[in-house]
Design a protein around this motif. Structure first.
Motif, PDB file in Angstrom:
ATOM      1  N   LEU A  21       0.848  -1.181   0.000  1.00  0.00           N
ATOM      2  CA  LEU A  21       0.000   0.000   0.000  1.00  0.00           C
ATOM      3  C   LEU A  21       0.892   1.243   0.000  1.00  0.00           C
ATOM      4  O   LEU A  21       1.615   1.501   0.958  1.00  0.00           O
ATOM      5  CB  LEU A  21      -0.925   0.005   1.224  1.00  0.00           C
ATOM      6  N   VAL A  22       0.887   1.926  -1.124  1.00  0.00           N
ATOM      7  CA  VAL A  22       1.601   3.195  -1.275  1.00  0.00           C
ATOM      8  C   VAL A  22       0.562   4.157  -1.830  1.00  0.00           C
ATOM      9  O   VAL A  22      -0.102   3.847  -2.832  1.00  0.00           O
ATOM     10  CB  VAL A  22       2.795   3.060  -2.256  1.00  0.00           C
ATOM     11  N   GLU A  23       0.390   5.298  -1.192  1.00  0.00           N
ATOM     12  CA  GLU A  23      -0.617   6.247  -1.643  1.00  0.00           C
ATOM     13  C   GLU A  23      -0.260   6.742  -3.040  1.00  0.00           C
ATOM     14  O   GLU A  23       0.855   7.233  -3.278  1.00  0.00           O
ATOM     15  CB  GLU A  23      -0.713   7.422  -0.676  1.00  0.00           C
ATOM     16  N   LEU A  24      -1.204   6.586  -3.982  1.00  0.00           N
ATOM     17  CA  LEU A  24      -1.003   7.020  -5.366  1.00  0.00           C
ATOM     18  C   LEU A  24      -1.986   8.130  -5.692  1.00  0.00           C
ATOM     19  O   LEU A  24      -3.175   8.033  -5.377  1.00  0.00           O
ATOM     20  CB  LEU A  24      -1.227   5.847  -6.335  1.00  0.00           C
ATOM     21  N   ASP A  25      -1.489   9.180  -6.328  1.00  0.00           N
ATOM     22  CA  ASP A  25      -2.332  10.285  -6.782  1.00  0.00           C
ATOM     23  C   ASP A  25      -2.645  10.030  -8.263  1.00  0.00           C
ATOM     24  O   ASP A  25      -1.899  10.451  -9.144  1.00  0.00           O
ATOM     25  CB  ASP A  25      -1.599  11.613  -6.589  1.00  0.00           C
ATOM     26  N   ILE A  26      -3.738   9.316  -8.509  1.00  0.00           N
ATOM     27  CA  ILE A  26      -4.113   8.951  -9.879  1.00  0.00           C
ATOM     28  C   ILE A  26      -4.978  10.071 -10.442  1.00  0.00           C
ATOM     29  O   ILE A  26      -6.054  10.374  -9.918  1.00  0.00           O
ATOM     30  CB  ILE A  26      -4.864   7.607  -9.904  1.00  0.00           C
ATOM     31  N   VAL A  27      -4.486  10.684 -11.527  1.00  0.00           N
ATOM     32  CA  VAL A  27      -5.212  11.803 -12.121  1.00  0.00           C
ATOM     33  C   VAL A  27      -6.053  11.373 -13.315  1.00  0.00           C
ATOM     34  O   VAL A  27      -6.947  12.103 -13.738  1.00  0.00           O
ATOM     35  CB  VAL A  27      -4.264  12.962 -12.507  1.00  0.00           C
ATOM     36  N   TYR A  28      -5.779  10.172 -13.851  1.00  0.00           N
ATOM     37  CA  TYR A  28      -6.576   9.641 -14.960  1.00  0.00           C
ATOM     38  C   TYR A  28      -6.369   8.136 -15.012  1.00  0.00           C
ATOM     39  O   TYR A  28      -5.274   7.645 -14.741  1.00  0.00           O
ATOM     40  CB  TYR A  28      -6.143  10.254 -16.302  1.00  0.00           C
ATOM     41  N   GLU A  29      -7.433   7.417 -15.365  1.00  0.00           N
ATOM     42  CA  GLU A  29      -7.282   5.991 -15.613  1.00  0.00           C
ATOM     43  C   GLU A  29      -8.371   5.516 -16.554  1.00  0.00           C
ATOM     44  O   GLU A  29      -9.489   6.042 -16.561  1.00  0.00           O
ATOM     45  CB  GLU A  29      -7.264   5.178 -14.320  1.00  0.00           C
ATOM     46  N   ASP A  30      -8.015   4.545 -17.375  1.00  0.00           N
ATOM     47  CA  ASP A  30      -8.973   3.811 -18.186  1.00  0.00           C
ATOM     48  C   ASP A  30      -8.473   2.375 -18.244  1.00  0.00           C
ATOM     49  O   ASP A  30      -7.576   1.998 -17.483  1.00  0.00           O
ATOM     50  CB  ASP A  30      -9.177   4.455 -19.568  1.00  0.00           C
ATOM     51  N   GLU A  31      -9.004   1.575 -19.129  1.00  0.00           N
ATOM     52  CA  GLU A  31      -8.617   0.155 -19.147  1.00  0.00           C
ATOM     53  C   GLU A  31      -7.196  -0.058 -19.657  1.00  0.00           C
ATOM     54  O   GLU A  31      -6.616  -1.118 -19.427  1.00  0.00           O
ATOM     55  CB  GLU A  31      -9.606  -0.670 -19.962  1.00  0.00           C
ATOM     56  N   ASP A  32      -6.596   0.939 -20.318  1.00  0.00           N
ATOM     57  CA  ASP A  32      -5.270   0.782 -20.899  1.00  0.00           C
ATOM     58  C   ASP A  32      -4.156   1.510 -20.162  1.00  0.00           C
ATOM     59  O   ASP A  32      -3.009   1.080 -20.214  1.00  0.00           O
ATOM     60  CB  ASP A  32      -5.275   1.239 -22.363  1.00  0.00           C
ATOM     61  N   ILE A  33      -4.465   2.627 -19.536  1.00  0.00           N
ATOM     62  CA  ILE A  33      -3.401   3.418 -18.900  1.00  0.00           C
ATOM     63  C   ILE A  33      -3.833   3.987 -17.557  1.00  0.00           C
ATOM     64  O   ILE A  33      -5.020   4.103 -17.259  1.00  0.00           O
ATOM     65  CB  ILE A  33      -2.919   4.584 -19.791  1.00  0.00           C
ATOM     66  N   ARG A  46      -1.424  -0.463 -18.592  1.00  0.00           N
ATOM     67  CA  ARG A  46      -2.114  -1.493 -17.806  1.00  0.00           C
ATOM     68  C   ARG A  46      -2.145  -2.848 -18.498  1.00  0.00           C
ATOM     69  O   ARG A  46      -2.650  -3.815 -17.934  1.00  0.00           O
ATOM     70  CB  ARG A  46      -3.537  -1.047 -17.498  1.00  0.00           C
ATOM     71  N   ASN A  47      -1.594  -2.924 -19.717  1.00  0.00           N
ATOM     72  CA  ASN A  47      -1.544  -4.190 -20.440  1.00  0.00           C
ATOM     73  C   ASN A  47      -0.401  -4.131 -21.450  1.00  0.00           C
ATOM     74  O   ASN A  47       0.125  -3.048 -21.745  1.00  0.00           O
ATOM     75  CB  ASN A  47      -2.889  -4.509 -21.114  1.00  0.00           C
ATOM     76  N   VAL A  48      -0.005  -5.276 -21.963  1.00  0.00           N
ATOM     77  CA  VAL A  48       1.145  -5.339 -22.869  1.00  0.00           C
ATOM     78  C   VAL A  48       0.903  -4.571 -24.172  1.00  0.00           C
ATOM     79  O   VAL A  48       1.785  -3.829 -24.616  1.00  0.00           O
ATOM     80  CB  VAL A  48       1.554  -6.803 -23.130  1.00  0.00           C
ATOM     81  N   PRO A  49      -0.269  -4.686 -24.813  1.00  0.00           N
ATOM     82  CA  PRO A  49      -0.474  -3.894 -26.036  1.00  0.00           C
ATOM     83  C   PRO A  49      -0.344  -2.386 -25.797  1.00  0.00           C
ATOM     84  O   PRO A  49       0.271  -1.684 -26.589  1.00  0.00           O
ATOM     85  CB  PRO A  49      -1.890  -4.276 -26.478  1.00  0.00           C
ATOM     86  N   ALA A  50      -0.886  -1.910 -24.695  1.00  0.00           N
ATOM     87  CA  ALA A  50      -0.765  -0.480 -24.383  1.00  0.00           C
ATOM     88  C   ALA A  50       0.686  -0.110 -24.134  1.00  0.00           C
ATOM     89  O   ALA A  50       1.161   0.944 -24.584  1.00  0.00           O
ATOM     90  CB  ALA A  50      -1.630  -0.123 -23.171  1.00  0.00           C
ATOM     91  N   GLN A  51       1.418  -0.978 -23.446  1.00  0.00           N
ATOM     92  CA  GLN A  51       2.825  -0.710 -23.180  1.00  0.00           C
ATOM     93  C   GLN A  51       3.618  -0.625 -24.481  1.00  0.00           C
ATOM     94  O   GLN A  51       4.426   0.282 -24.676  1.00  0.00           O
ATOM     95  CB  GLN A  51       3.412  -1.787 -22.273  1.00  0.00           C
ATOM     96  N   THR A  52       3.374  -1.565 -25.376  1.00  0.00           N
ATOM     97  CA  THR A  52       4.072  -1.569 -26.664  1.00  0.00           C
ATOM     98  C   THR A  52       3.802  -0.270 -27.412  1.00  0.00           C
ATOM     99  O   THR A  52       4.716   0.357 -27.946  1.00  0.00           O
ATOM    100  CB  THR A  52       3.632  -2.780 -27.510  1.00  0.00           C
ATOM    101  N   GLN A  53       2.546   0.145 -27.455  1.00  0.00           N
ATOM    102  CA  GLN A  53       2.169   1.374 -28.159  1.00  0.00           C
ATOM    103  C   GLN A  53       2.796   2.602 -27.500  1.00  0.00           C
ATOM    104  O   GLN A  53       3.330   3.479 -28.194  1.00  0.00           O
ATOM    105  CB  GLN A  53       0.649   1.503 -28.202  1.00  0.00           C
ATOM    106  N   LEU A  54       2.757   2.674 -26.187  1.00  0.00           N
ATOM    107  CA  LEU A  54       3.321   3.833 -25.488  1.00  0.00           C
ATOM    108  C   LEU A  54       4.836   3.919 -25.674  1.00  0.00           C
ATOM    109  O   LEU A  54       5.377   5.014 -25.893  1.00  0.00           O
ATOM    110  CB  LEU A  54       2.974   3.779 -24.002  1.00  0.00           C
TER     111      LEU A  54
END
Length: 164
Positions: free
Chosen positions: A81-93, A150-158
């Protein structure tokens, strides 16, 4: 925890005569060319049910190419548990506002309580993505936004976008 990858495609006329690694990169753009090439040399790729281990092998239109491989989990890191300041999320990032003082990756000086540990706690599925989806880093004392795949295809694209 490993993730099984099973892919199939028919070689199109536009890919006829190209090298197998080039054809696979166009047929399966969600995976990096280096990953596809390693799957070929590891005997994880077939063309018309024949194992091909040479990336330079030319492909023929109408051939069925198949990949039966696994993406291996990297070194195991503990979810914490590490506090994360998430400013945006979807299924890919995820886009995270990293504060100063938070180390991104575990290492000799900071073996735990890092961004990576926090990401694994927040989304255990990130264990299936190399480096828990972290595609870039910021120094410990730097604050700023970080994009996490959040997934390998998104990582490859990024990664491809960052390189460009």
């Amino acid at each position: 925890m490993n993730k099984s990858i099973e892919l199939e495609a028919i070689v199109t006329e536009s890919l006829a005569g190209k090298r197998l690694d080039q054809a696979l990169a166009e047929l399966f753009p969600d995976y990096s060319r280096s990953r596809l090439k390693s799957w070929i040399t590891d005997g994880k790729v077939t063309v018309d049910t024949k194992v091909i281990e040479k990336p330079r092998e030319k492909v023929v239109a109408g051939s069925l190419v198949a990949v039966d491989a696994e993406i291996e989990s990297e070194e195991r890191h503990e979810a914490q548990l590490v506090e994360l300041d998430i400013v945006y999320e979807d299924e890919d990032i995820l886009v995270i506002n990293k504060p100063a003082g938070l180390v991104v990756h575990p290492g000799a000086g900071a073996p735990d309580r890092t961004l990576l540990n926090g990401l694994l706690h927040y989304d255990p599925q990130l264990d299936l993505v190399p480096r828990a989806g972290i595609i870039h880093r910021l120094d410990k004392d730097t604050t700023g936004l970080m994009v996490v795949a959040r997934n390998v295809p998104a990582q490859t694209q990024l990664v491809s976008m960052m390189q460009a």
